[in-house]
Design an enzyme around this catalytic site. Structure first.
Site, PDB file in Angstrom:
ATOM      1  N   VAL A 199       7.723  -3.704   8.233  1.00  0.00           N
ATOM      2  CA  VAL A 199       6.667  -2.970   8.948  1.00  0.00           C
ATOM      3  C   VAL A 199       5.401  -2.848   8.104  1.00  0.00           C
ATOM      4  O   VAL A 199       5.466  -2.588   6.906  1.00  0.00           O
ATOM      5  CB  VAL A 199       7.189  -1.554   9.327  1.00  0.00           C
ATOM      6  CG1 VAL A 199       6.068  -0.660   9.816  1.00  0.00           C
ATOM      7  CG2 VAL A 199       8.250  -1.674  10.418  1.00  0.00           C
ATOM      8  N   TYR A 200       4.270  -3.049   8.756  1.00  0.00           N
ATOM      9  CA  TYR A 200       2.964  -2.839   8.132  1.00  0.00           C
ATOM     10  C   TYR A 200       2.235  -1.703   8.845  1.00  0.00           C
ATOM     11  O   TYR A 200       2.612  -1.287   9.945  1.00  0.00           O
ATOM     12  CB  TYR A 200       2.130  -4.124   8.199  1.00  0.00           C
ATOM     13  CG  TYR A 200       2.622  -5.195   7.246  1.00  0.00           C
ATOM     14  CD1 TYR A 200       2.311  -5.141   5.893  1.00  0.00           C
ATOM     15  CD2 TYR A 200       3.412  -6.243   7.697  1.00  0.00           C
ATOM     16  CE1 TYR A 200       2.756  -6.107   5.006  1.00  0.00           C
ATOM     17  CE2 TYR A 200       3.876  -7.217   6.826  1.00  0.00           C
ATOM     18  CZ  TYR A 200       3.540  -7.146   5.471  1.00  0.00           C
ATOM     19  OH  TYR A 200       3.998  -8.102   4.600  1.00  0.00           O
ATOM     20  N   GLU A 201       1.141  -1.279   8.216  1.00  0.00           N
ATOM     21  CA  GLU A 201       0.330  -0.153   8.680  1.00  0.00           C
ATOM     22  C   GLU A 201       0.206  -0.023  10.209  1.00  0.00           C
ATOM     23  O   GLU A 201       0.586   0.966  10.813  1.00  0.00           O
ATOM     24  CB  GLU A 201      -1.072  -0.276   8.058  1.00  0.00           C
ATOM     25  CG  GLU A 201      -2.115   0.683   8.588  1.00  0.00           C
ATOM     26  CD  GLU A 201      -1.852   2.121   8.199  1.00  0.00           C
ATOM     27  OE1 GLU A 201      -1.557   2.382   7.036  1.00  0.00           O
ATOM     28  OE2 GLU A 201      -1.960   2.981   9.095  1.00  0.00           O
ATOM     29  N   ASN A 245       9.535   0.235  -1.938  1.00  0.00           N
ATOM     30  CA  ASN A 245       9.254   0.024  -0.509  1.00  0.00           C
ATOM     31  C   ASN A 245       9.444  -1.436  -0.146  1.00  0.00           C
ATOM     32  O   ASN A 245       8.624  -2.066   0.500  1.00  0.00           O
ATOM     33  CB  ASN A 245       7.851   0.519  -0.119  1.00  0.00           C
ATOM     34  CG  ASN A 245       6.727  -0.283  -0.724  1.00  0.00           C
ATOM     35  OD1 ASN A 245       6.737  -0.549  -1.908  1.00  0.00           O
ATOM     36  ND2 ASN A 245       5.745  -0.679   0.083  1.00  0.00           N
ATOM     37  N   PHE A 246      10.603  -1.974  -0.595  1.00  0.00           N
ATOM     38  CA  PHE A 246      10.965  -3.331  -0.203  1.00  0.00           C
ATOM     39  C   PHE A 246      11.433  -3.340   1.247  1.00  0.00           C
ATOM     40  O   PHE A 246      11.740  -2.287   1.821  1.00  0.00           O
ATOM     41  CB  PHE A 246      12.121  -3.846  -1.072  1.00  0.00           C
ATOM     42  CG  PHE A 246      11.723  -4.131  -2.487  1.00  0.00           C
ATOM     43  CD1 PHE A 246      10.638  -4.947  -2.779  1.00  0.00           C
ATOM     44  CD2 PHE A 246      12.434  -3.589  -3.547  1.00  0.00           C
ATOM     45  CE1 PHE A 246      10.270  -5.209  -4.087  1.00  0.00           C
ATOM     46  CE2 PHE A 246      12.079  -3.839  -4.853  1.00  0.00           C
ATOM     47  CZ  PHE A 246      10.992  -4.653  -5.123  1.00  0.00           C
ATOM     48  N   ASP A 259       0.535   3.795   5.982  1.00  0.00           N
ATOM     49  CA  ASP A 259       0.806   3.465   4.582  1.00  0.00           C
ATOM     50  C   ASP A 259       0.548   4.643   3.652  1.00  0.00           C
ATOM     51  O   ASP A 259       1.455   5.204   3.058  1.00  0.00           O
ATOM     52  CB  ASP A 259      -0.089   2.294   4.146  1.00  0.00           C
ATOM     53  CG  ASP A 259       0.482   0.960   4.602  1.00  0.00           C
ATOM     54  OD1 ASP A 259       1.690   0.903   4.897  1.00  0.00           O
ATOM     55  OD2 ASP A 259      -0.265  -0.019   4.661  1.00  0.00           O
ATOM     56  N   GLY A 290      -7.848  20.376  19.284  1.00  0.00           N
ATOM     57  CA  GLY A 290      -7.425  21.771  19.389  1.00  0.00           C
ATOM     58  C   GLY A 290      -7.894  22.408  20.682  1.00  0.00           C
ATOM     59  O   GLY A 290      -8.292  21.726  21.623  1.00  0.00           O
ATOM     60  N   GLY A 291      -7.887  23.728  20.718  1.00  0.00           N
ATOM     61  CA  GLY A 291      -8.235  24.444  21.940  1.00  0.00           C
ATOM     62  C   GLY A 291      -9.736  24.601  22.147  1.00  0.00           C
ATOM     63  O   GLY A 291     -10.179  25.116  23.175  1.00  0.00           O
ATOM     64  N   THR A 345      14.069  -9.631 -11.479  1.00  0.00           N
ATOM     65  CA  THR A 345      15.253  -8.803 -11.278  1.00  0.00           C
ATOM     66  C   THR A 345      16.372  -9.549 -10.553  1.00  0.00           C
ATOM     67  O   THR A 345      17.391  -8.960 -10.209  1.00  0.00           O
ATOM     68  CB  THR A 345      14.881  -7.523 -10.498  1.00  0.00           C
ATOM     69  OG1 THR A 345      14.234  -7.908  -9.294  1.00  0.00           O
ATOM     70  CG2 THR A 345      13.963  -6.643 -11.310  1.00  0.00           C
ATOM     71  N   LYS A 346      16.164 -10.844 -10.356  1.00  0.00           N
ATOM     72  CA  LYS A 346      17.262 -11.661  -9.803  1.00  0.00           C
ATOM     73  C   LYS A 346      17.901 -12.509 -10.916  1.00  0.00           C
ATOM     74  O   LYS A 346      18.827 -13.270 -10.664  1.00  0.00           O
ATOM     75  CB  LYS A 346      16.737 -12.537  -8.668  1.00  0.00           C
ATOM     76  CG  LYS A 346      16.418 -11.712  -7.427  1.00  0.00           C
ATOM     77  CD  LYS A 346      16.061 -12.556  -6.262  1.00  0.00           C
ATOM     78  CE  LYS A 346      15.931 -11.704  -5.015  1.00  0.00           C
ATOM     79  NZ  LYS A 346      15.312 -12.456  -3.923  1.00  0.00           N
ATOM     80  N   GLN A 377       0.773  -1.241   0.000  1.00  0.00           N
ATOM     81  CA  GLN A 377       0.000   0.000   0.000  1.00  0.00           C
ATOM     82  C   GLN A 377       0.813   1.305   0.000  1.00  0.00           C
ATOM     83  O   GLN A 377       0.497   2.238  -0.740  1.00  0.00           O
ATOM     84  CB  GLN A 377      -0.972   0.020   1.202  1.00  0.00           C
ATOM     85  CG  GLN A 377      -1.912   1.192   1.143  1.00  0.00           C
ATOM     86  CD  GLN A 377      -2.849   1.333   2.328  1.00  0.00           C
ATOM     87  OE1 GLN A 377      -3.339   2.407   2.583  1.00  0.00           O
ATOM     88  NE2 GLN A 377      -3.122   0.269   3.056  1.00  0.00           N
ATOM     89  N   SER A 378       1.842   1.364   0.855  1.00  0.00           N
ATOM     90  CA  SER A 378       2.483   2.682   1.059  1.00  0.00           C
ATOM     91  C   SER A 378       3.110   3.218  -0.229  1.00  0.00           C
ATOM     92  O   SER A 378       2.810   4.347  -0.648  1.00  0.00           O
ATOM     93  CB  SER A 378       3.532   2.597   2.160  1.00  0.00           C
ATOM     94  OG  SER A 378       4.555   1.705   1.772  1.00  0.00           O
ATOM     95  N   ARG A 424      20.583  -6.322  -2.117  1.00  0.00           N
ATOM     96  CA  ARG A 424      20.773  -7.758  -2.414  1.00  0.00           C
ATOM     97  C   ARG A 424      20.559  -8.049  -3.897  1.00  0.00           C
ATOM     98  O   ARG A 424      21.131  -8.975  -4.438  1.00  0.00           O
ATOM     99  CB  ARG A 424      19.829  -8.617  -1.554  1.00  0.00           C
ATOM    100  CG  ARG A 424      20.227  -8.680  -0.076  1.00  0.00           C
ATOM    101  CD  ARG A 424      19.477  -9.781   0.665  1.00  0.00           C
ATOM    102  NE  ARG A 424      18.079  -9.471   0.864  1.00  0.00           N
ATOM    103  CZ  ARG A 424      17.594  -8.676   1.830  1.00  0.00           C
ATOM    104  NH1 ARG A 424      18.414  -8.126   2.695  1.00  0.00           N
ATOM    105  NH2 ARG A 424      16.292  -8.443   1.933  1.00  0.00           N
TER     106      ARG A 424
END
Ligand code: CAO
Length: 424
Positions: free
Chosen positions: A136-138, A95-96, A167, A246-247, A73-74, A16-17, A103
């Site tokens: 890391v996830y959301e 965002n690997f 994300d 807020g105030g 890509t490997k 997602q991110s 690597r």
């Protein structure tokens, strides 16, 4: 002409991110080339599937206005294609998990060698420090960035919010960094690394809670309900339920029909400037001159009673009637809108914020269009690509591969034969 026309994005993002960032750049007119693993693609294509055999809404709603190319890509040949893409593109967004690009052999140094103008933009869970290597996830980001500890009610556990601030919030942060880096490159001719850690993005969105942390060291937070209720504060910014950030004190109040409709509620703010009108509307004109109620400070320890009294009035009206009555009086209120109501909202359809998209595999679906409106860069939402739909197109038109070379790439397992579209 669109704002980012001519900008080429090597979109190495997934889940997602990252995809929200590149989707936004696509809406601004950039050519977004999404690189996906042959046969697999972005994992979200097959998550939360609602139409058997079709890309999920999870994927389609995050990947509009992109082209998809499959590339292993490997694989040695696949790496050659990726090198050519790095040379051709302006921005690489990824965002690997930390270290994955290294690597693969694409360190920042190698990327700069290939293309010194390249902007390499990354989302990671954490910035440099003890957690830099974590996936890391959301919700992890919401917890680590201060959102969960400050969301929920005082007597309950920490709560995560439905807004995807970890994300999508970080995707927005990254997009801003990319656009600033593109602007700087105009003057320097050089690319740069752009990093948006999810923890930092969430903390940025929780800025007012760090404000309160510091105020707490000087005394009680008087605008929090717990102050009026006489509950002592601890060492850290507490969860504040639906108190306004807020105030100006605010709460969520029941409206007519709340017994059966879980969203028959309104947000109601007792804005100081509108206090006298509030007193008139709710049938408490005597509060206007009562020294216990007339001034904001005097009201602070009676907020629960005040909001209960206002609620007696809001419960006689629908959330939309509350809006219609209060808005002309400059009393800030907001109906609690359900996803169903938002999906059906004619004005959001009109502005292109809710868009109906047609997809060859799944048919029509709703999505959220571009939430940023520009007068000279119009957005057209284009359906998400099928896996590898544009492989041949990108290999030949963008990278200059001949038909024979493309066949060799397939033979070598660098890419794959892509699905042909029957419907289009
Ligand atoms: N060809 C070949 N290999 C590919 C490829 C391609 N086209 N695309 C990806 N890969 C490989 C990567 O190189 C990596 O391989 P190695 O582990 O051997 O280096 C592998 O696929 C998996 O990548 P990943 O670790 O990023 O994926 P994951 O599903 O295990 O983790 C996520 C997912 C999101 C936890 C992790 O990517 C991450 O922490 N990203 C950063 C933070 C982030 O963006 N989180 C938000 C995600 S949305 O909730």
């Amino acid at each position: 002409m669109k704002a980012l026309e001519g900008v080429k994005i090597l979109d190495f993002t997934h889940v997602q991110s990252g995809p929200t960032c590149t989707q936004l750049l696509g809406w601004f007119g950039a050519d977004v080339i999404k690189v996906e693993r042959p046969g697999v693609g972005d994992a979200t294509r097959k998550q939360l599937v609602d139409v058997e055999g079709a890309d999920s809404l999870y994927f389609t709603m995050l990947n509009h206005n992109k082209r998809s190319i499959t590339l292993n890509t490997k694989n040695a040949k696949g790496k050659e294609v990726l090198e050519r893409l790095v040379k051709k593109c302006d921005v690489l967004v990824e965002n690997f998990a930390p270290g994955a690009l290294d690597r693969m052999g694409f360190t920042w140094e190698r990327i700069q060698e290939l293309n010194p103008r390249m902007i390499m933009a990354s989302v990671k869970g954490f910035g440099p420090g003890p957690y830099a290597d974590c996936k890391v996830y959301e919700n992890v980001a919401q917890c680590a960035g201060g959102s969960a500890s400050t969301t929920g009610f005082l007597d309950g556990p920490p709560v995560v919010t439905g807004a995807q601030i970890g994300d999508t919030g970080t995707g927005l942060h990254l997009a801003i960094g990319i656009i600033a880096a593109l602007f700087q490159r105009e003057k320097t001719g050089r690319g740069q690394k752009v990093l948006a850690p999810m923890q930092d993005g969430v903390l940025n969105l929780c800025r007012v809670k760090l404000r309160d942390q510091q105020r707490l060291e000087r005394g009680a937070l008087e605008e929090y309900s717990q102050f009026g209720e006489g509950i002592p504060f601890g060492e850290a910014t507490p969860r504040a339920g639906n108190d306004s950030g807020g105030g100006q004190p605010g709460r969520i109040l029941k409206c007519k029909g709340w017994e059966t409709d879980p969203n028959s509620y309104t947000y109601f703010i007792t804005q100081a400037a509108a206090w006298e009108k509030i007193c008139d509307v709710i049938g408490k004109p005597e509060w206007k001159d009562d020294p216990d109620y007339a001034k904001p400070r005097a009201r602070l320890d009676k907020l629960t009673h005040i909001f209960e009294t206002i609620e007696q009035w809001t419960m006689t009206k629908t959330k939309f009637e509350v809006m219609e009555i209060c808005n002309p009086l400059d009393i800030p209120v907001g109906p609690i809108l359900s996803m169903k109501e938002l999906a059906e909202d004619p004005s959001l359809r009109e502005t292109g914020t809710i868009v109906e998209v047609d997809h060859p595999e799944r048919g029509k679906y709703l999505t959220v269009g571009c939430p940023i409106k520009m007068s000279d860069s119009e957005v057209t939402v284009v359906r998400s690509p099928l896996l590898g739909e544009h492989t041949e197109e990108v290999l030949s038109a963008v990278l200059g591969y001949s038909a024979e070379e493309i066949a060799e790439l397939k033979e070598a397992g660098a890419t794959e034969v892509v699905k042909k579209l029957a419907a289009e």
